[in-house]
Design an enzyme around this catalytic site. Structure first.
Site, mmCIF file in Angstrom:
data_model
loop_
_atom_site.group_PDB
_atom_site.id
_atom_site.type_symbol
_atom_site.label_atom_id
_atom_site.label_comp_id
_atom_site.label_asym_id
_atom_site.label_seq_id
_atom_site.Cartn_x
_atom_site.Cartn_y
_atom_site.Cartn_z
ATOM 1 C CB SER A 1 7.056 2.453 -83.571
ATOM 2 O OG SER A 1 7.654 2.038 -84.788
ATOM 3 C CE LYS B 1 2.763 -2.742 -82.216
ATOM 4 N NZ LYS B 1 2.689 -3.569 -83.450
ATOM 5 C CG HIS C 1 3.515 1.905 -82.146
ATOM 6 N ND1 HIS C 1 4.121 1.165 -81.149
ATOM 7 C CD2 HIS C 1 3.881 1.322 -83.313
ATOM 8 C CE1 HIS C 1 4.833 0.187 -81.693
ATOM 9 N NE2 HIS C 1 4.704 0.256 -82.999
#
Length: 444
Positions: free
Chosen positions: A234, A294, A262
């Site tokens: 990230s 996310k 992610h």
């Protein structure tokens, strides 16, 4: 040495000087019993005040830096509503690059309606640990769907992504074991390793050969070994060669954890993450870790893997056993988002297009994007904390919201702006943003 680093050191020196002056004043106090008693009482009082703790001094120093540099803090800005590709802050609309809703599900009306229905059915909280009285049908529905998605036996959902790594690593490994992780691994992996009591070592970022050499030297000294890497990093927006890491873990008889916080919904043609991106069979990874905050539009974390692993975690992981169950509405939202991800691969394709566009245009403008592969995360390295703060504030004035990353989160020379790309960003928003950053770079 950058200006930000120089000023940081100067401020630190001033803070130390003030501390020394206070200590000198105390030493120079009259040496009479009453004065000594007062001094002792003052010392004890200081030890029981948060203001005297080094952590507070660090926060105070950060504030002093901002005041000295006359840079307004870009943190803790209040968003007025749903934050996606755009957001409302203080009544003004901004193009938003500071949010993890990579496929736009966090504001999706269908997903929101399912979460609302879950509130009507189950209330706003599970109100108990799942093993005691907090189990709801939606918890197992979500876990079964995630297990099917990862093609594993089972899955266990936790109330926090960060706590997932901490409690799982701590529950499975301890003294006599070894945990080796990428040098840029997330704080949750590092914290879990530290708290486990196992030996902790790191290897150079994405360097499977360095990992192989390390394990060749030390593997025989430990009982169990865990290798921890991420699917998409990230901070830098790059990803590992998963095939090579699987080969290393198999060669040395280790467990492999892949943090897909992610990369789920981002990597791979259909968003199935790093294994789809690299063409690796799911069973070659022992612990598939991910978060629901996310792509999956909720909050919490999960571990997908074999049945013995899931059984151990359900009965022994403190972060599951002693924690309240995931709020049913959040579980339903993540389940709905997962189903939407599977049904709408075009969102993944659009995200890939926008990320690659940002990367290509930034490189063409001469911006330093480091090792980013252009999937959802693209940093622009400024080279100093001061410049990162100034650029973030200047972009904010132009209606663009992006967060800077300062020392000590990264080295001073690696200070940056970090852009999170969403499938809902428009091509024009990408181009306008890159152009604005390029102007700032040209004027600095």
């Amino acid at each position: 040495m950058g200006l930000g680093e120089t000023l940081r050191q100067q401020l630190a020196a001033k803070a130390l000087k003030r501390q020394l002056e206070r200590a000198t004043d105390a030493i120079d106090a009259p040496g009479v019993p009453d004065a000594q008693a007062a001094q002792a009482a003052q010392t004890l009082s200081a030890r029981s005040r948060f203001e005297a703790m080094p952590q507070y001094q660090q926060v105070k120093l950060m504030r002093e830096m901002g005041e000295t540099l006359r840079v307004e803090s870009p943190f803790f800005r209040v968003h007025d509503g749903i934050a996606g590709a755009t957001t409302q802050i203080g009544g003004r609309e901004y193009v938003n690059f500071a949010n993890y809703s990579y496929l736009g599900f966090a504001g999706d009306p269908v997903i929101a309606s399912r979460a609302k229905a879950a509130i009507d059915r189950y209330g706003t909280s599970a109100s108990a640990s799942r093993i005691v009285a907090g189990e709801r049908p939606v918890h197992r529905e979500l876990e079964r769907a995630l297990a099917a998605f990862y093609e594993t036996d089972d899955c266990v959902a936790f109330v926090s992504g960060h706590a997932t790594n901490v409690t799982v690593i701590g529950a499975l490994f301890g003294p006599g074991d070894l945990i080796v992780h990428d040098a840029l691994a997330h704080n949750s992996i590092v914290q879990g390793a530290q708290l486990s009591g196992a030996k902790r070592l790191s290897f150079a970022h994405n360097d499977w050969q360095a990992l192989d050499e390390l394990l060749t030297r030390v593997r025989r000294e430990y009982r169990h070994v865990l290798i921890a890497i991420e699917g998409l990093y990230s901070m830098d927006g790059d990803f590992p060669d998963l095939e090579r890491f699987c080969e290393v873990k198999e060669r040395h008889g280790a467990f492999l954890l892949v943090d897909e916080a992610h990369s789920l919904g981002v990597l791979g043609a259909t968003g199935r993450g790093i294994r789809e991106q690299c063409g690796v069979a799911p069973e070659r990874v022992d612990l598939w870790m991910g978060t629901m905050s996310k792509t999956l539009a909720g909050c919490g974390g999960f571990i997908a893997g074999c049945q013995p692993l899931a059984d151990m975690l359900r009965h022994l992981a403190p972060g599951f056993l002693y924690s309240v169950g995931l709020a049913p509405a959040l579980a339903e939202a993540s389940l709905a988002a997962l189903e939407a991800l599977i049904a709408q691969p075009e969102r993944v394709a659009r995200l890939r297009e926008r990320g690659h566009q940002f990367l290509a245009e930034a490189r063409a403008a001469g911006l330093n994007v480091g090792t980013s592969a252009g999937y959802a995360v693209v940093p622009v390295i400024t080279g100093s904390s001061l410049k990162a703060a100034q650029w973030a504030n200047a972009l904010f004035e132009e209606g663009i919201n992006v967060q800077p990353i300062f020392y000590p989160a990264v080295e001073e020379k690696a200070a940056r702006l970090r852009f999170f790309i969403c499938s809902t960003h428009e091509a024009e928003q990408i181009s306008r943003t890159v152009g604005a950053v390029a102007r700032l770079a040209g004027n600095s």
